[in-house]
Design a protein around this motif. Structure first.
Motif, mmCIF file in Angstrom:
data_model
loop_
_atom_site.group_PDB
_atom_site.id
_atom_site.type_symbol
_atom_site.label_atom_id
_atom_site.label_comp_id
_atom_site.label_asym_id
_atom_site.label_seq_id
_atom_site.Cartn_x
_atom_site.Cartn_y
_atom_site.Cartn_z
ATOM 1 N N ASN A 114 -27.225 80.946 -74.552
ATOM 2 C CA ASN A 114 -27.365 80.753 -73.653
ATOM 3 C C ASN A 114 -27.468 79.279 -73.299
ATOM 4 O OD1 ASN A 114 -29.067 81.565 -70.822
ATOM 5 N ND2 ASN A 114 -30.165 80.266 -71.607
ATOM 6 N N GLU A 115 -26.860 78.605 -72.169
ATOM 7 C CA GLU A 115 -25.985 77.074 -71.977
ATOM 8 C C GLU A 115 -25.831 76.433 -73.430
ATOM 9 O OE1 GLU A 115 -28.529 74.911 -69.464
ATOM 10 O OE2 GLU A 115 -29.815 76.845 -68.278
ATOM 11 N N GLU A 168 -28.582 75.481 -84.203
ATOM 12 C CA GLU A 168 -28.912 74.512 -83.862
ATOM 13 C C GLU A 168 -28.709 73.042 -84.370
ATOM 14 O OE1 GLU A 168 -30.571 74.394 -80.343
ATOM 15 O OE2 GLU A 168 -30.370 71.880 -81.569
ATOM 16 N N ILE A 169 -27.967 72.688 -83.732
ATOM 17 C CA ILE A 169 -27.602 71.329 -84.250
ATOM 18 C C ILE A 169 -28.606 70.295 -84.180
ATOM 19 C CG2 ILE A 169 -27.023 70.032 -81.777
ATOM 20 C CD1 ILE A 169 -24.175 69.281 -83.548
ATOM 21 N N THR A 229 -35.467 76.552 -68.809
ATOM 22 C CA THR A 229 -33.379 77.739 -69.221
ATOM 23 C C THR A 229 -34.416 79.034 -68.835
ATOM 24 O OG1 THR A 229 -34.009 77.780 -71.010
ATOM 25 C CG2 THR A 229 -32.423 75.749 -70.445
ATOM 26 N N TYR A 231 -26.128 63.750 -79.570
ATOM 27 C CA TYR A 231 -26.146 64.510 -80.968
ATOM 28 C C TYR A 231 -26.501 64.097 -82.094
ATOM 29 C CZ TYR A 231 -25.750 68.513 -78.146
ATOM 30 O OH TYR A 231 -25.253 69.408 -77.130
ATOM 31 N N ALA A 250 -26.787 77.608 -80.390
ATOM 32 C CA ALA A 250 -28.330 76.457 -79.632
ATOM 33 C C ALA A 250 -29.458 77.482 -79.167
ATOM 34 C CB ALA A 250 -27.337 76.653 -78.032
ATOM 35 N N LEU A 275 -35.464 70.954 -83.847
ATOM 36 C CA LEU A 275 -35.360 72.226 -82.864
ATOM 37 C C LEU A 275 -35.623 72.971 -83.820
ATOM 38 C CD1 LEU A 275 -33.750 71.447 -79.660
ATOM 39 C CD2 LEU A 275 -36.629 70.647 -79.870
ATOM 40 N N TYR A 310 -31.239 64.551 -78.327
ATOM 41 C CA TYR A 310 -31.632 65.970 -78.704
ATOM 42 C C TYR A 310 -32.746 65.816 -80.619
ATOM 43 C CZ TYR A 310 -30.125 69.012 -74.912
ATOM 44 O OH TYR A 310 -30.076 69.489 -73.689
ATOM 45 N N VAL A 359 -34.296 81.558 -71.040
ATOM 46 C CA VAL A 359 -35.413 81.633 -72.240
ATOM 47 C C VAL A 359 -36.276 80.961 -71.965
ATOM 48 C CG1 VAL A 359 -34.899 81.718 -74.447
ATOM 49 C CG2 VAL A 359 -32.627 81.764 -73.711
ATOM 50 N N PHE A 376 -35.938 70.663 -69.026
ATOM 51 C CA PHE A 376 -35.164 71.209 -67.994
ATOM 52 C C PHE A 376 -36.005 72.640 -68.346
ATOM 53 C CE2 PHE A 376 -32.077 70.135 -71.540
ATOM 54 C CZ PHE A 376 -32.410 71.236 -72.415
ATOM 55 N N ASN A 434 -22.908 72.512 -72.664
ATOM 56 C CA ASN A 434 -24.305 71.076 -73.406
ATOM 57 C C ASN A 434 -22.785 70.391 -74.441
ATOM 58 O OD1 ASN A 434 -27.484 71.381 -74.012
ATOM 59 N ND2 ASN A 434 -25.981 69.703 -72.788
ATOM 60 N N LEU A 435 -21.881 70.955 -74.805
ATOM 61 C CA LEU A 435 -20.886 70.697 -75.666
ATOM 62 C C LEU A 435 -20.120 69.468 -75.273
ATOM 63 C CD1 LEU A 435 -19.752 74.627 -77.250
ATOM 64 C CD2 LEU A 435 -21.302 72.554 -78.256
ATOM 65 N N ALA A 478 -35.312 71.968 -74.379
ATOM 66 C CA ALA A 478 -35.484 72.751 -72.697
ATOM 67 C C ALA A 478 -37.150 73.574 -73.295
ATOM 68 C CB ALA A 478 -34.840 74.219 -72.566
HETATM 69 C C1 LIG Z 1 -29.522 72.994 -73.435
HETATM 70 S S1 LIG Z 1 -30.036 73.470 -74.453
HETATM 71 C C2 LIG Z 1 -30.477 75.548 -74.816
HETATM 72 C C3 LIG Z 1 -30.991 75.641 -75.702
HETATM 73 C C4 LIG Z 1 -31.729 77.615 -75.691
HETATM 74 N N1 LIG Z 1 -30.194 78.107 -75.637
HETATM 75 C C5 LIG Z 1 -32.044 77.905 -74.386
HETATM 76 O O1 LIG Z 1 -31.606 78.520 -73.247
HETATM 77 O O2 LIG Z 1 -33.276 77.902 -73.989
HETATM 78 C C6 LIG Z 1 -28.861 72.869 -75.250
HETATM 79 C C7 LIG Z 1 -29.505 73.089 -77.020
HETATM 80 O O3 LIG Z 1 -27.880 73.379 -78.069
HETATM 81 C C8 LIG Z 1 -27.819 72.702 -78.519
HETATM 82 N N2 LIG Z 1 -26.916 72.313 -79.387
HETATM 83 C C9 LIG Z 1 -25.002 71.190 -78.772
HETATM 84 N N3 LIG Z 1 -24.425 71.717 -79.428
HETATM 85 C C10 LIG Z 1 -24.416 72.780 -80.474
HETATM 86 C C11 LIG Z 1 -23.913 72.869 -81.360
HETATM 87 N N4 LIG Z 1 -22.911 72.351 -81.799
HETATM 88 N N5 LIG Z 1 -24.715 74.150 -82.252
HETATM 89 C C12 LIG Z 1 -25.797 74.809 -82.079
HETATM 90 N N6 LIG Z 1 -26.126 73.892 -81.401
HETATM 91 C C13 LIG Z 1 -26.593 73.033 -80.389
HETATM 92 C C14 LIG Z 1 -29.069 71.215 -78.701
HETATM 93 O O4 LIG Z 1 -28.877 70.629 -79.882
HETATM 94 C C15 LIG Z 1 -29.939 71.956 -77.657
HETATM 95 O O5 LIG Z 1 -31.046 72.720 -78.424
#
Ligand SMILES: C[S@@+](CC[C@H](N)C(=O)[O-])C[C@H]1O[C@@H](n2cnc3c(N)ncnc32)[C@H](O)[C@@H]1O
Length: 349
Positions: A142-143, A112-113, A50, A28, A85, A117, A35, A52, A48, A147-148, A41
């Protein structure tokens, strides 16, 4: 690829850094993170798949779920829904395209961080870098939680040690730093060792998902009475981590393939960690993704799709093609060895 300067500087200036700090920079960092520069995604352009991104069916089922929850809440207007996310905004697009009954009242906030995106979010939503102040009726993700960034610990013959990341020649290496005795009790709480009955064997590694815990506390704190947080993810009970090597639950991905060790090629691959249960401020209600989608009408949507296709098969238009694709989308979303095996955790009613 050379190690990004931010990571190089952190390990040199601060000595071995926590795994979560490393993961945060690798994924990040606004200039060099995975990202921020390339990761997302999706199918051809993604790294990868997902639920969605499988197609519009998942958003259509979520639209049904939102209608049910809106009814249960007494049809508030506005009906505030926050998506954590949100990636490029695909879930929001498919949700809105499904025309839920709650649509006129729906106020969608996408969190979205990643700036690139976030810039792709659709019209009609409010985009945020971080969770909004609230209040909200539904927070869905979702997912996100996998990812945190997580901290990692290993049980050594001398007690728990933190797995940190240090400089090693031109590259990076893991460094085991013993947990000071003053911190041992707090680390045991963060590892939720109270939730594992069997003895933890020497050599076992476990994650401390502190950022997921903090995110869930904030998300639950946003809720209106009767509201809910819904997280779909790779959840795994703590007991199921025991006996597994860390590479079974900390995984890397790139261009639809498993990547290398998490310290290889930082910022060039995604790093995810199965989400340890228990997690969150209270115990969530848990179901499989297949059960959740079934409860919210996936089979009916597939049957409707079959009917529309049958009616238009001789002269198919775009609507007919979309209807037909529901059949294969449902197979992917319900596959117990694939996305259907994900879990859905809910905090709230
Ligand atoms: C695995 S992707 C999933 C994206 C979407 N939810 C999907 O299912 O296709 C994880 C997403 O979480 C975002 N992300 C990570 N940490 C975040 C945070 N603290 N707040 C918001 N988004 C975050 C990433 O940038 C990435 O776009």
């Amino acid at each position: 690829m050379p190690i990004p300067e931010t990571i190089q500087r952190a390990v040199t200036d601060e000595g071995p850094i926590s795994f979560s700090e490393f993961q945060n920079l690798a994924l990040y960092d606004p200039d060099t993170g995975f990202y921020a520069t390339q990761g997302q995604a999706g199918g051809r352009r993604g790294d990868f798949m997902t639920s969605v991104e499988v197609g519009p069916l998942f958003g259509a089922v979520l639209a049904n779920a939102l209608d049910t929850w809106w009814d249960e809440l007494g049809r508030p207007a506005p009906f505030v829904v926050v998506e954590g996310a949100a990636g490029v905004g695909t879930l929001a697009r498919t949700l809105l395209a499904a025309r839920p009954r709650c649509g006129a009242a729906l106020e969608l906030h996408l969190v979205e961080i990643s700036a690139p995106l976030r810039a792709q979010h659709p019209d009609g939503v409010t985009s945020h870098l971080d969770l909004p102040e609230g209040p909200a009726h539904v927070v869905v993700a979702n997912e996100l939680l996998d990812n945190l960034p997580v901290d990692l610990y290993e049980l050594t013959a001398n007690g728990w040690a933190e797995v940190r990341v240090g400089a090693h020649g031109e590259g990076l290496a893991e460094v085991l730093v013993p947990v000071p005795s003053d911190d041992a009790a707090a680390v045991a709480v963060d590892l939720r060792l109270d939730a594992v009955e069997q003895r933890v064997p020497t050599g076992q590694r476990l994650p401390a998902p502190r950022r997921a815990e903090a995110w869930l506390v904030r998300a639950v704190g946003l809720l209106e009475p009767g509201g809910r947080v819904v997280a779909l993810d790779y959840f795994r009970p703590l007991a199921d981590f025991i006996g597994l090597e860390a590479d079974a639950w900390v995984r890397t991905y790139r261009h639809h393939h498993r990547g290398g060790h998490p310290l290889d090629d930082p910022s060039q691959q995604d790093i995810t960690c199965d989400v340890r249960l228990p997690v969150g401020p209270t115990d969530p209600r848990t179901s499989s993704q297949a059960e959740f989608l079934g409860r919210h009408g996936i089979q009916q949507l597939v049957e409707d799709g079959r009917r529309i296709w049958a009616e238009k098969a001789a002269n198919p238009d775009l609507e007919a093609m979309k209807a037909r694709s529901r059949i294969s989308e449902a197979e992917a979303l319900l596959d117990p060895d694939g996305l259907g095996g994900f879990s859905v955790c809910q905090w709230g009613p």
